[in-house]
Design a protein around this motif. Structure first.
Motif, mmCIF file in Angstrom:
data_model
loop_
_atom_site.group_PDB
_atom_site.id
_atom_site.type_symbol
_atom_site.label_atom_id
_atom_site.label_comp_id
_atom_site.label_asym_id
_atom_site.label_seq_id
_atom_site.Cartn_x
_atom_site.Cartn_y
_atom_site.Cartn_z
ATOM 1 N N ARG A 146 11.429 -5.938 -6.452
ATOM 2 C CA ARG A 146 10.668 -7.189 -6.604
ATOM 3 C C ARG A 146 9.188 -6.960 -6.324
ATOM 4 O O ARG A 146 8.328 -7.471 -7.032
ATOM 5 C CB ARG A 146 11.219 -8.277 -5.671
ATOM 6 C CG ARG A 146 12.453 -8.962 -6.207
ATOM 7 C CD ARG A 146 12.769 -10.238 -5.447
ATOM 8 N NE ARG A 146 13.026 -10.019 -4.029
ATOM 9 C CZ ARG A 146 14.212 -9.718 -3.512
ATOM 10 N NH1 ARG A 146 15.268 -9.571 -4.310
ATOM 11 N NH2 ARG A 146 14.369 -9.561 -2.217
ATOM 12 N N ARG A 147 8.886 -6.165 -5.307
ATOM 13 C CA ARG A 147 7.485 -5.874 -4.983
ATOM 14 C C ARG A 147 6.812 -5.084 -6.110
ATOM 15 O O ARG A 147 5.675 -5.378 -6.484
ATOM 16 C CB ARG A 147 7.381 -5.097 -3.669
ATOM 17 C CG ARG A 147 7.526 -5.981 -2.445
ATOM 18 C CD ARG A 147 7.442 -5.129 -1.179
ATOM 19 N NE ARG A 147 7.465 -5.936 0.021
ATOM 20 C CZ ARG A 147 6.379 -6.311 0.693
ATOM 21 N NH1 ARG A 147 5.179 -5.945 0.285
ATOM 22 N NH2 ARG A 147 6.483 -7.037 1.778
ATOM 23 N N ARG A 169 0.827 -1.208 0.000
ATOM 24 C CA ARG A 169 0.000 0.000 0.000
ATOM 25 C C ARG A 169 0.864 1.262 0.000
ATOM 26 O O ARG A 169 0.553 2.228 -0.685
ATOM 27 C CB ARG A 169 -0.949 0.001 1.189
ATOM 28 C CG ARG A 169 -2.032 -1.037 1.084
ATOM 29 C CD ARG A 169 -2.911 -1.039 2.348
ATOM 30 N NE ARG A 169 -3.736 -2.214 2.401
ATOM 31 C CZ ARG A 169 -4.855 -2.382 1.703
ATOM 32 N NH1 ARG A 169 -5.272 -1.434 0.907
ATOM 33 N NH2 ARG A 169 -5.558 -3.492 1.793
ATOM 34 N N GLN A 170 1.954 1.235 0.765
ATOM 35 C CA GLN A 170 2.879 2.377 0.768
ATOM 36 C C GLN A 170 3.463 2.591 -0.618
ATOM 37 O O GLN A 170 3.519 3.713 -1.115
ATOM 38 C CB GLN A 170 4.035 2.128 1.751
ATOM 39 C CG GLN A 170 3.808 2.550 3.160
ATOM 40 C CD GLN A 170 5.113 2.368 3.930
ATOM 41 O OE1 GLN A 170 5.547 1.257 4.183
ATOM 42 N NE2 GLN A 170 5.730 3.492 4.280
ATOM 43 N N ILE A 171 3.919 1.506 -1.236
ATOM 44 C CA ILE A 171 4.512 1.595 -2.576
ATOM 45 C C ILE A 171 3.501 2.185 -3.548
ATOM 46 O O ILE A 171 3.812 3.112 -4.306
ATOM 47 C CB ILE A 171 4.986 0.205 -3.059
ATOM 48 C CG1 ILE A 171 6.216 -0.238 -2.254
ATOM 49 C CG2 ILE A 171 5.278 0.213 -4.563
ATOM 50 C CD1 ILE A 171 6.621 -1.687 -2.480
ATOM 51 N N LEU A 172 2.289 1.671 -3.522
ATOM 52 C CA LEU A 172 1.257 2.138 -4.453
ATOM 53 C C LEU A 172 0.895 3.596 -4.214
ATOM 54 O O LEU A 172 0.716 4.362 -5.167
ATOM 55 C CB LEU A 172 0.016 1.249 -4.360
ATOM 56 C CG LEU A 172 0.222 -0.188 -4.849
ATOM 57 C CD1 LEU A 172 -0.970 -1.051 -4.475
ATOM 58 C CD2 LEU A 172 0.496 -0.224 -6.339
ATOM 59 N N GLU A 174 15.095 5.739 -4.193
ATOM 60 C CA GLU A 174 14.355 6.694 -3.359
ATOM 61 C C GLU A 174 13.068 6.079 -2.831
ATOM 62 O O GLU A 174 12.678 6.319 -1.684
ATOM 63 C CB GLU A 174 14.058 7.977 -4.144
ATOM 64 C CG GLU A 174 15.295 8.803 -4.419
ATOM 65 C CD GLU A 174 14.986 10.065 -5.208
ATOM 66 O OE1 GLU A 174 13.913 10.666 -5.001
ATOM 67 O OE2 GLU A 174 15.831 10.451 -6.043
ATOM 68 N N LEU A 175 12.412 5.279 -3.652
ATOM 69 C CA LEU A 175 11.212 4.576 -3.197
ATOM 70 C C LEU A 175 11.570 3.647 -2.037
ATOM 71 O O LEU A 175 10.880 3.619 -1.017
ATOM 72 C CB LEU A 175 10.601 3.774 -4.357
ATOM 73 C CG LEU A 175 9.380 2.918 -4.042
ATOM 74 C CD1 LEU A 175 8.217 3.764 -3.537
ATOM 75 C CD2 LEU A 175 8.955 2.131 -5.292
ATOM 76 N N ALA A 176 12.654 2.921 -2.169
ATOM 77 C CA ALA A 176 13.111 2.017 -1.114
ATOM 78 C C ALA A 176 13.382 2.777 0.172
ATOM 79 O O ALA A 176 12.989 2.337 1.262
ATOM 80 C CB ALA A 176 14.367 1.261 -1.572
ATOM 81 N N ASP A 177 14.048 3.931 0.069
ATOM 82 C CA ASP A 177 14.321 4.755 1.255
ATOM 83 C C ASP A 177 13.021 5.178 1.932
ATOM 84 O O ASP A 177 12.915 5.144 3.156
ATOM 85 C CB ASP A 177 15.131 6.003 0.888
ATOM 86 C CG ASP A 177 16.586 5.694 0.577
ATOM 87 O OD1 ASP A 177 17.050 4.577 0.922
ATOM 88 O OD2 ASP A 177 17.251 6.565 -0.026
ATOM 89 N N GLU A 178 12.024 5.584 1.117
ATOM 90 C CA GLU A 178 10.753 6.070 1.687
ATOM 91 C C GLU A 178 9.991 4.981 2.413
ATOM 92 O O GLU A 178 9.314 5.245 3.400
ATOM 93 C CB GLU A 178 9.854 6.667 0.590
ATOM 94 C CG GLU A 178 9.961 8.166 0.516
ATOM 95 C CD GLU A 178 8.840 8.787 -0.299
ATOM 96 O OE1 GLU A 178 7.688 8.840 0.205
ATOM 97 O OE2 GLU A 178 9.130 9.237 -1.412
ATOM 98 N N ILE A 179 10.074 3.743 1.932
ATOM 99 C CA ILE A 179 9.304 2.672 2.578
ATOM 100 C C ILE A 179 10.128 1.876 3.588
ATOM 101 O O ILE A 179 9.593 1.042 4.298
ATOM 102 C CB ILE A 179 8.677 1.714 1.542
ATOM 103 C CG1 ILE A 179 9.748 0.966 0.750
ATOM 104 C CG2 ILE A 179 7.712 2.458 0.637
ATOM 105 C CD1 ILE A 179 9.192 -0.142 -0.113
ATOM 106 N N GLY A 180 11.432 2.144 3.635
ATOM 107 C CA GLY A 180 12.269 1.494 4.638
ATOM 108 C C GLY A 180 12.753 0.108 4.258
ATOM 109 O O GLY A 180 13.046 -0.711 5.127
ATOM 110 N N LEU A 181 12.857 -0.171 2.970
ATOM 111 C CA LEU A 181 13.426 -1.434 2.497
ATOM 112 C C LEU A 181 14.672 -1.130 1.677
ATOM 113 O O LEU A 181 14.922 0.011 1.305
ATOM 114 C CB LEU A 181 12.429 -2.190 1.602
ATOM 115 C CG LEU A 181 11.219 -2.842 2.243
ATOM 116 C CD1 LEU A 181 10.361 -3.521 1.177
ATOM 117 C CD2 LEU A 181 11.613 -3.849 3.307
#
Length: 160
Positions: free
Chosen positions: A45-46, A15-18, A31-38
């Motif tokens: 992969r997600r 849901r965060q990614i979307l 940057e997406l990874a940083d924002e969601i903490g992965l």
């Protein structure tokens, strides 16, 4: 496209990614990874899984219709003579082929279709109405509403 996944199987990270990608689909994966903490690899992969499952259907650029010469937006309510499968299919096929028709919805209730049409001006709309829409066999009635001011516009679905 893959099998559609029911919404209730999306976890909080999905849901965060979307939510983030609806805001900015061009955000780099790091940057997406940083924002969601992965880390980047599981994030990618997600995202790929969400694409394969058809939850993310495509990425687009949203344009300002006035800045590209499409000053007039019109909602058009369409009623067909007969509500038959062939009539619905024929009408939908014709609307899919029309570039000025941005959206076309089959409806339940007092109208059969609702269209969102984008044209340069009133003359162009009149031409579309008379020479395209009214010329389609089976169209019984149309009613147009010219959109004057956009108070809200979003393409983001709430995912709470």
């Amino acid at each position: 496209m893959g099998q559609k996944m029911p919404q209730n199987t999306l976890d909080a990270i999905d849901r965060q990614i979307l939510t983030i990608l609806q805001r900015d689909a061009r955000l780099p994966n790091t940057e997406l990874a940083d924002e969601i903490g992965l880390t980047p690899a599981p994030t990618l992969r997600r995202v790929r899984r969400l694409e394969e499952e058809g939850i993310i259907q495509r990425y687009v650029a949203l344009l300002d219709h006035k800045l590209v010469g499409r000053d007039l937006l019109v909602l058009v309510r369409v009623t067909l003579d007969k509500q038959t499968r062939q009539g619905f299919n024929d009408f939908a096929e014709q609307m899919q082929a029309r570039p000025e028709v941005l959206e076309c919805y089959l409806c339940l209730g007092d109208i059969d279709y609702l269209l969102k049409v984008s044209v340069p001006d009133l003359n162009a709309y009149q031409h579309f109405l008379v020479n395209t829409l009214a010329a389609i066999p089976g169209v019984r009635n149309t009613a147009s509403t010219i959109l004057v001011k956009q108070e809200k516009y979003t393409t983001s679905l709430p995912l709470e």
